[in-house]
Design a protein around this motif. Structure first.
Motif, PDB file in Angstrom:
ATOM      1  N   SER A   1      64.967  20.841 -84.727  1.00  0.00           N
ATOM      2  CA  SER A   1      63.699  20.614 -84.027  1.00  0.00           C
ATOM      3  C   SER A   1      62.814  21.849 -84.056  1.00  0.00           C
TER       4      SER A   1
ATOM      5  N   GLY B   1      61.085  21.412 -87.642  1.00  0.00           N
ATOM      6  CA  GLY B   1      59.978  20.721 -87.000  1.00  0.00           C
ATOM      7  C   GLY B   1      58.639  21.392 -87.193  1.00  0.00           C
TER       8      GLY B   1
ATOM      9  N   LEU C   1      60.542  14.890 -87.664  1.00  0.00           N
ATOM     10  CA  LEU C   1      60.631  14.362 -86.295  1.00  0.00           C
ATOM     11  C   LEU C   1      59.735  13.145 -86.087  1.00  0.00           C
TER      12      LEU C   1
END
Length: 272
Positions: free
Chosen positions: A132, A136, A183
């Motif tokens: 993440s 991300g 994501l």
């Protein structure tokens, strides 16, 4: 320093504008007031050399004006793209933070009861957080990486819950190196657990189908839910997803979802 440079640039522009206006007015005023003419033919009585110089000046001014306009348009496009990129990064940073907080709270209560399971959960959670944070921030990742992230998320939930969940993840991908923004699918998967699995005591299911080739990525997900627990308003996750799709895949995506007979179905198609 930049502000001084910008002020100087505008000063030069103003000087050019004043000169450009002053030339025809000056010549006209000279011929009417000094030479006493009633009708004025612009540059008619001036030496050809002066006419050529004036024409060259206006030609150069026209070229400079075109170049300046192109530069300004490029600057506007760059600014627009930067704003779009910043908004995408901001939206990506909002993806599932509460999931991590919930998992940490669960781990806190689990550490004393089952150390080995807690260790496994911590490793899985670490992998998800690493993806993440680092992946991300990228503009694009491979579909292979995104699918691996979804699998880790599912495995973490399987270890977390003390009930049977029917989870099916069907994958049919021709090229796992196809690129996608990071994501993206997790929002729909997260909703399936948050609004479905968590509120059902038994018979919970989540079915995911993802197919892809070099032209189209097709993602489908469905899950059952407790009708009385479904929120009345559309959640921030769906709004977030819609906005990201508008920014990253304008006119290149289809996104639909339905709630029917306590089953939520979502279908997201991306065209490369």
């Amino acid at each position: 320093m930049n502000s001084i440079f910008k002020r100087n640039n505008w000063l030069v522009v103003k000087i050019f504008v004043l000169i450009t206006i002053a030339i025809p007015f000056g010549i006209t005023a000279y011929e009417i007031l000094i030479l006493g003419k009633d009708n004025v033919l612009f540059l008619g009585d001036f030496p050809p050399a002066i006419g050529v110089i004036v024409l060259i000046y206006y030609a150069i001014l026209l070229v400079l004006g075109i170049i300046w306009t192109i530069i300004q348009l490029k600057s506007l496009m760059t600014l627009k793209n930067e704003n779009k990129k910043n908004e995408l990064l901001h939206l990506q940073s909002q993806v599932n933070p509460h999931f991590f907080f919930n998992m940490l709270n669960n781990l806190y209560g689990m550490v004393d009861k089952d150390i080995e399971k807690s260790k496994s959960l911590i490793l899985k959670l670490s992998d998800l957080m690493r993806y993440s944070i680092y992946e991300g921030e990228k503009n694009l990742v491979t579909l292979e990486e995104e699918v691996a992230y979804l699998k880790n998320y599912i495995e973490l939930h399987k270890m977390r819950y003390h009930k049977n969940i029917d989870i099916q993840f069907n994958i049919n991908i021709d090229n796992e190196k196809v690129k996608v923004i990071p994501l993206l699918f997790i929002i729909l998967l997260e909703n399936a657990f948050k609004h479905g699995v968590e509120n059902l005591r038994k018979n919970a299911f989540v079915i995911i189908n993802i197919t892809a080739n070099n032209a189209v990525i097709d993602f489908k997900i469905e899950n059952n839910f407790e009708a009385s627990e479904l929120p009345e308003k559309q959640g921030i996750g769906i709004k977030n997803l819609k906005r990201r799709l508008e920014l990253a895949y304008p006119k290149k995506h289809n996104f639909t979802f339905t709630n029917d007979n306590s089953v939520f179905k979502a279908h997201l198609q991306l065209r490369q």
